[in-house]
Every structure is written in structure tokens, then in C-alpha cells.
Design a protein around this motif. Structure first.
Motif, PDB file in Angstrom:
ATOM      1  N   ASP B  60     -22.826 -41.536 -78.478  1.00 33.52           N
ATOM      2  CA  ASP B  60     -23.954 -41.982 -79.281  1.00 33.52           C
ATOM      3  C   ASP B  60     -24.657 -40.744 -79.836  1.00 33.52           C
ATOM      4  N   ARG B  61     -24.581 -40.554 -81.167  1.00 33.69           N
ATOM      5  CA  ARG B  61     -25.061 -39.295 -81.733  1.00 33.69           C
ATOM      6  C   ARG B  61     -26.558 -39.085 -81.589  1.00 33.69           C
ATOM      7  N   THR B  62     -27.280 -40.123 -81.224  1.00 39.39           N
ATOM      8  CA  THR B  62     -28.719 -39.922 -81.061  1.00 39.39           C
ATOM      9  C   THR B  62     -29.040 -39.353 -79.680  1.00 39.39           C
ATOM     10  N   ARG B  63     -28.021 -39.239 -78.831  1.00 43.88           N
ATOM     11  CA  ARG B  63     -28.268 -38.738 -77.478  1.00 43.88           C
ATOM     12  C   ARG B  63     -27.555 -37.412 -77.268  1.00 43.88           C
ATOM     13  N   SER B  64     -27.942 -36.695 -76.196  1.00 45.74           N
ATOM     14  CA  SER B  64     -27.364 -35.369 -76.004  1.00 45.74           C
ATOM     15  C   SER B  64     -25.915 -35.495 -75.527  1.00 45.74           C
ATOM     16  N   LEU B  65     -25.175 -34.449 -75.828  1.00 44.67           N
ATOM     17  CA  LEU B  65     -23.728 -34.477 -75.613  1.00 44.67           C
ATOM     18  C   LEU B  65     -23.356 -34.297 -74.143  1.00 44.67           C
ATOM     19  N   GLY B  66     -24.159 -33.512 -73.418  1.00 43.00           N
ATOM     20  CA  GLY B  66     -23.813 -33.139 -72.043  1.00 43.00           C
ATOM     21  C   GLY B  66     -23.442 -34.297 -71.125  1.00 43.00           C
ATOM     22  N   PRO B  67     -24.328 -35.281 -70.977  1.00 44.55           N
ATOM     23  CA  PRO B  67     -24.029 -36.377 -70.052  1.00 44.55           C
ATOM     24  C   PRO B  67     -22.765 -37.149 -70.452  1.00 44.55           C
ATOM     25  N   TRP B  68     -22.520 -37.232 -71.742  1.00 44.96           N
ATOM     26  CA  TRP B  68     -21.331 -37.945 -72.211  1.00 44.96           C
ATOM     27  C   TRP B  68     -20.060 -37.199 -71.805  1.00 44.96           C
ATOM     28  N   VAL B  69     -20.069 -35.892 -72.042  1.00 47.26           N
ATOM     29  CA  VAL B  69     -18.900 -35.085 -71.655  1.00 47.26           C
ATOM     30  C   VAL B  69     -18.681 -35.168 -70.148  1.00 47.26           C
ATOM     31  N   THR B  70     -19.784 -35.069 -69.396  1.00 48.69           N
ATOM     32  CA  THR B  70     -19.671 -35.127 -67.942  1.00 48.69           C
ATOM     33  C   THR B  70     -19.094 -36.466 -67.490  1.00 48.69           C
ATOM     34  N   ALA B  71     -19.544 -37.555 -68.142  1.00 45.25           N
ATOM     35  CA  ALA B  71     -19.056 -38.881 -67.760  1.00 45.25           C
ATOM     36  C   ALA B  71     -17.553 -38.995 -68.019  1.00 45.25           C
ATOM     37  N   ILE B  72     -17.098 -38.492 -69.166  1.00 45.27           N
ATOM     38  CA  ILE B  72     -15.669 -38.523 -69.488  1.00 45.27           C
ATOM     39  C   ILE B  72     -14.896 -37.700 -68.459  1.00 45.27           C
ATOM     40  N   ALA B  73     -15.414 -36.498 -68.174  1.00 44.71           N
ATOM     41  CA  ALA B  73     -14.704 -35.613 -67.254  1.00 44.71           C
ATOM     42  C   ALA B  73     -14.639 -36.223 -65.861  1.00 44.71           C
ATOM     43  N   ARG B  74     -15.728 -36.862 -65.444  1.00 39.89           N
ATOM     44  CA  ARG B  74     -15.737 -37.452 -64.110  1.00 39.89           C
ATOM     45  C   ARG B  74     -14.724 -38.591 -64.023  1.00 39.89           C
ATOM     46  N   TYR B  75     -14.707 -39.433 -65.055  1.00 35.23           N
ATOM     47  CA  TYR B  75     -13.757 -40.557 -65.054  1.00 35.23           C
ATOM     48  C   TYR B  75     -12.328 -40.046 -64.942  1.00 35.23           C
ATOM     49  N   LYS B  76     -12.025 -39.019 -65.749  1.00 30.12           N
ATOM     50  CA  LYS B  76     -10.657 -38.485 -65.766  1.00 30.12           C
ATOM     51  C   LYS B  76     -10.302 -37.817 -64.443  1.00 30.12           C
ATOM     52  N   LEU B  77     -11.287 -37.141 -63.857  1.00 32.09           N
ATOM     53  CA  LEU B  77     -11.041 -36.462 -62.584  1.00 32.09           C
ATOM     54  C   LEU B  77     -10.746 -37.489 -61.490  1.00 32.09           C
ATOM     55  N   VAL B  78     -11.612 -38.508 -61.409  1.00 31.23           N
ATOM     56  CA  VAL B  78     -11.422 -39.540 -60.392  1.00 31.23           C
ATOM     57  C   VAL B  78     -10.078 -40.228 -60.591  1.00 31.23           C
ATOM     58  N   ASP B  79      -9.793 -40.550 -61.858  1.00 27.45           N
ATOM     59  CA  ASP B  79      -8.547 -41.229 -62.191  1.00 27.45           C
ATOM     60  C   ASP B  79      -7.348 -40.402 -61.751  1.00 27.45           C
ATOM     61  N   SER B  80      -7.391 -39.098 -62.045  1.00 25.82           N
ATOM     62  CA  SER B  80      -6.201 -38.302 -61.749  1.00 25.82           C
ATOM     63  C   SER B  80      -6.097 -37.995 -60.255  1.00 25.82           C
ATOM     64  N   LEU B  81      -7.236 -37.874 -59.583  1.00 25.18           N
ATOM     65  CA  LEU B  81      -7.177 -37.664 -58.135  1.00 25.18           C
ATOM     66  C   LEU B  81      -6.593 -38.893 -57.447  1.00 25.18           C
ATOM     67  N   ARG B  82      -7.012 -40.066 -57.934  1.00 21.34           N
ATOM     68  CA  ARG B  82      -6.510 -41.301 -57.355  1.00 21.34           C
ATOM     69  C   ARG B  82      -4.988 -41.385 -57.544  1.00 21.34           C
ATOM     70  N   ARG B  83      -4.563 -41.007 -58.754  1.00 26.93           N
ATOM     71  CA  ARG B  83      -3.136 -41.072 -59.064  1.00 26.93           C
ATOM     72  C   ARG B  83      -2.352 -40.079 -58.205  1.00 26.93           C
ATOM     73  N   ARG B  84      -2.900 -38.871 -58.107  1.00 23.69           N
ATOM     74  CA  ARG B  84      -2.191 -37.853 -57.332  1.00 23.69           C
ATOM     75  C   ARG B  84      -2.204 -38.178 -55.849  1.00 23.69           C
ATOM     76  N   GLY B  85      -3.281 -38.855 -55.419  1.00 27.57           N
ATOM     77  CA  GLY B  85      -3.348 -39.248 -54.018  1.00 27.57           C
ATOM     78  C   GLY B  85      -2.241 -40.210 -53.655  1.00 27.57           C
ATOM     79  N   ARG B  86      -1.858 -41.023 -54.643  1.00 23.79           N
ATOM     80  CA  ARG B  86      -0.807 -42.004 -54.398  1.00 23.79           C
ATOM     81  C   ARG B  86       0.571 -41.370 -54.388  1.00 23.79           C
TER      82      ARG B  86
END
Lengths: 212, 170
Positions: B60-86
Motif C-alpha cells: 500500500d503506497r500510502t504506508r511505509s515500506l519497512g513493515p511490508w518487506v518484513t512481513a514478506i520476508a517473515r512469511y518466506k522464512l517461515v515457509d522455507s523453514l517448515r519445508r526444510r524441516g520436513r
């Protein structure tokens, strides 16, 4: 491949004009409703006595409930598609329709003598209701899921459930035009069950297809 | 990011480069927390960059970029850790090796990226390689392959989407 190489490829793919998520969802709701209307008119159509039914209290109230489902949940579709905000759904998003039904059930129990409660609850079309609402929800659910897929939902299952809830509201609105069981007791049991089925199936599908 | 959404690819490139160290840091901390080695951190970084790119429309361009990037990175990290854990090929014994060559690997994905790149068809591979690794402009690539620029762009975009899917094991 080095990360800097990947970044070079990503920058070469940058272009303007990503389109608005909000507009995509409105488009999906509209498309879902139009296709559902077509399905509805070709298969069951509205009840023959709709002209007189409209003058009653119970028949129009069904639309208050089904439209309340759509109106209270649809605004949260955009939120669900966001990686930042998509983690939770505010209570007001799901509270309106159940409160309306609860109120109507209490009034109905007061209005009807106890020996008519059971017949009103069972109605005449319970199984049609359970089959038709999910079927009439399919077009909207598919359209909404496709729009949601272009987003980045923080919780894919929850996002799928919200798509299902909105779609079920649309499906139930159309079915209500055909259904001649108007008692809030019937609506509270069978409509709710049908909406719950659509919502939980959509949550399960969302958990699989809305991952990114 | 705003410039990137408006189509300024140089500003976009600078932004992605400046985000990378932070993404790498997040991935490293995540891997440490669950006791995984460093070897595949760069894969997660690349997967996250792909997600930032493909999902940039959800910012959302009216909001700051930081939290958005962090949210994407967290999702991807959790996703890949879960996958690698399996997956079963992560052994504690491997940790010593991966820690040893971790430093040499900086900025280059372990093996997934090559494998993933190899799953594209020849033309897609050539387009991705010449734009990314050789750093050629789209126009030159189009000329060389006898395609229109638009066709090259479309193919590149499809390839990037495919890469993201393959990373997820699709």
C-alpha cells in the motif's frame, strides 16, 4: 545464480501498472454475482408467490441476513490479501449476521406457539437448501480465490475462509429468492449450516492454493 | 519502491540491492534459531526477493515500506523453514561442512537456484541468463534471439514466476 544476478533480472522485469487489489475484488464479486444469477435463473428461478412474499416480514428478513454476510465480510477481502494486515480478522467482520439471526430467532420463538417451532425449523426444503447454497456459491468463490491468489495473504487458510464466507453470502442471497421456508428458525439452522460448509471447504482450499 | 512501481528499473535495482543485507540477516537469524546451517540462507534471500518482486502490487503506497518487506520476508522464512524441516536431507553432521564454506558462499545460492534455473526451458534459461548474469539490456537479448522486446519481457516475467513456484517445490 548470484543474488545480484537475480536482482538484475528482477529490475529488468519492472514495469508500471500493477492494478488495484480493491478493484479486482469488486470485479470478482460482480462477476460471481452475475454468473450465479445466470445459474439461478436457468435452474430454479424465484418462487412463484414472490409478489406477496415481499409484503411479509419474514421473507425480506432473509435478505437482511444474507446481505449482511456479504456486506460485513467483503470489505475485509483486501485486508486478507495483504502480508502485513492479513493475520487477523476483526470481530465486526463476522459478528453482524449472527447477531441479526439470533435476534430474529428470539422474536420468532415469541411470535410462534411452541407446537409450531419444530415444523418451522425443519421446513420443506432443508436438503435443497444445503445443496443449492454451496452450488450457487461456487462461481463467486472461484472468482474471489483467483483475485486473492494475486495478493500475498499472510494466512492463506483464513483468506480462503473469508472468500468462502462472501461467496456463501452471495449464494444464499440468490437461494433465498427461491426458498419458501421463511422462518428465522429455518434460516438459523440450514442457511447457517450451508454457509459453514462453504466457508470451511474454502478455508481448506485456501490453505493449499493461496500459498505463495 | 514507488519509483519501481512507476517503472524506473534503476531505482528498483538500487532498492533491491539495499534490502538484501537486511534480508540476509533475517534469514541467518531464523536459521540459527532452529539450528540450521548457513548453506541455504542465500536460497531464502533469493526466494524472498522474488516474492517482493512478484507481490509488489500488495504494498500500500500510502504506508511505509519497512513493515511490508518484513512481513514478506517473515512469511518466506517461515515457509522455507517448515519445508526444510520436513525434508530429510538436513543432518546435524552437515552443519560443520556448511559452516566451513559458508563465508565463501556469500551472495551465491547453494544449489537450489541452479537446479531451479535448470527447470526452465532452453529459451527461458537463455533469456534469464543473458539479462541477469551477462547483464544485457532487454533490447539486445531480443535482437539476438530474433524476438520482439515485448516477447522477451513476457518470457522473463513468466520465467521469474516459474522460478518462484519451483522454489516452493511446485
Amino acid at each position: 545464480m548470484k543474488t545480484t544476478d537475480l536482482i538484475a533480472a528482477l529490475s529488468a522485469d519492472s514495469y508500471a501498472g500493477m492494478g488495484s487489489t480493491r478493484r479486482r475484488f469488486y470485479g470478482s464479486v460482480l462477476a460471481g454475482a452475475v454468473v450465479t444469477a445466470g445459474m439461478f435463473l436457468m435452474s430454479m428461478g424465484w418462487r412463484p408467490d414472490i409478489g406477496t412474499a415481499i409484503g411479509t416480514i419474514r421473507f425480506p428478513f432473509k435478505f437482511v441476513v444474507t446481505l449482511a454476510i456479504v456486506m460485513s465480510t467483503a470489505p475485509f477481502l483486501v485486508r486478507m490479501a495483504s502480508p502485513v494486515d492479513g493475520g487477523s480478522l476483526p470481530h465486526r467482520a463476522v459478528g453482524a449476521a449472527p447477531l441479526l439471526i439470533l435476534l430474529a430467532v428470539v422474536l420468532e420463538l415469541l411470535a410462534l406457539p411452541a407446537d409450531r417451532w419444530w415444523d418451522s425449523l425443519v421446513g420443506s426444503n432443508a436438503f435443497l437448501c444445503l445443496g443449492a447454497i454451496p452450488l450457487l456459491s461456487v462461481p463467486s468463490a472461484v472468482a474471489l480465490m483467483l483475485a486473492m491468489k494475486r495478493g500475498a495473504p499472510a494466512r492463506p487458510r483464513l483468506a480462503g475462509a473469508v472468500c468462502g464466507l462472501v461467496a456463501a453470502g452471495i449464494g444464499a442471497t440468490f437461494y433465498a429468492l427461491h426458498c419458501d421456508d421463511d422462518s428465522p428458525l429455518f434460516v438459523a439452522v440450514w442457511y447457517t449450516l450451508a454457509v459453514a460448509i462453504v466457508t470451511s471447504v474454502s478455508a481448506a482450499i485456501g490453505g493449499r492454493v493461496l500459498r505463495w | 519502491m514507488l519509483a519501481a512501481i512507476e517503472g524506473d528499473s534503476q531505482a528498483y535495482c538500487r532498492l533491491l540491492i539495499s534490502l538484501t543485507p537486511a534480508l540476509r540477516g533475517m534469514a541467518r537469524r531464523g536459521f540459527e534459531r532452529v539450528g540450521l546451517g548457513n548453506a541455504e540462507i542465500e536460497d531464502v534471500v533469493q526466494e524472498t526477493l522474488l516474492a517482493i518482486h512478484l507481490k509488489r502490487g500488495t504494498w500500500d503506497r500510502t504506508r511505509s515500506l519497512g513493515p511490508w518487506v518484513t512481513a514478506i520476508a517473515r512469511y518466506k522464512l517461515v515457509d522455507s523453514l517448515r519445508r526444510r524441516g520436513r525434508s530429510t536431507d538436513i543432518q546435524i553432521d552437515d552443519l560443520a561442512d556448511t559452516l566451513a564454506d559458508g563465508a565463501a558462499n556469500e551472495g551465491s545460492a547453494h544449489h537450489d537456484a541452479e537446479k531451479v534455473l535448470g527447470s526452465l526451458n532452453d529459451r527461458q534459461q537463455e533469456i534469464v541468463r543473458s539479462i541477469s548474469i551477462d547483464g544485457k539490456p532487454v533490447r539486445d537479448v531480443a535482437e539476438k534471439l530474433g524476438m520482439t522486446e515485448v516477447a522477451v519481457r513476457v518470457s522473463l516475467h513468466r520465467s521469474l514466476k516459474l522460478l518462484a513456484e519451483r522454489y516452493r517445490g511446485g
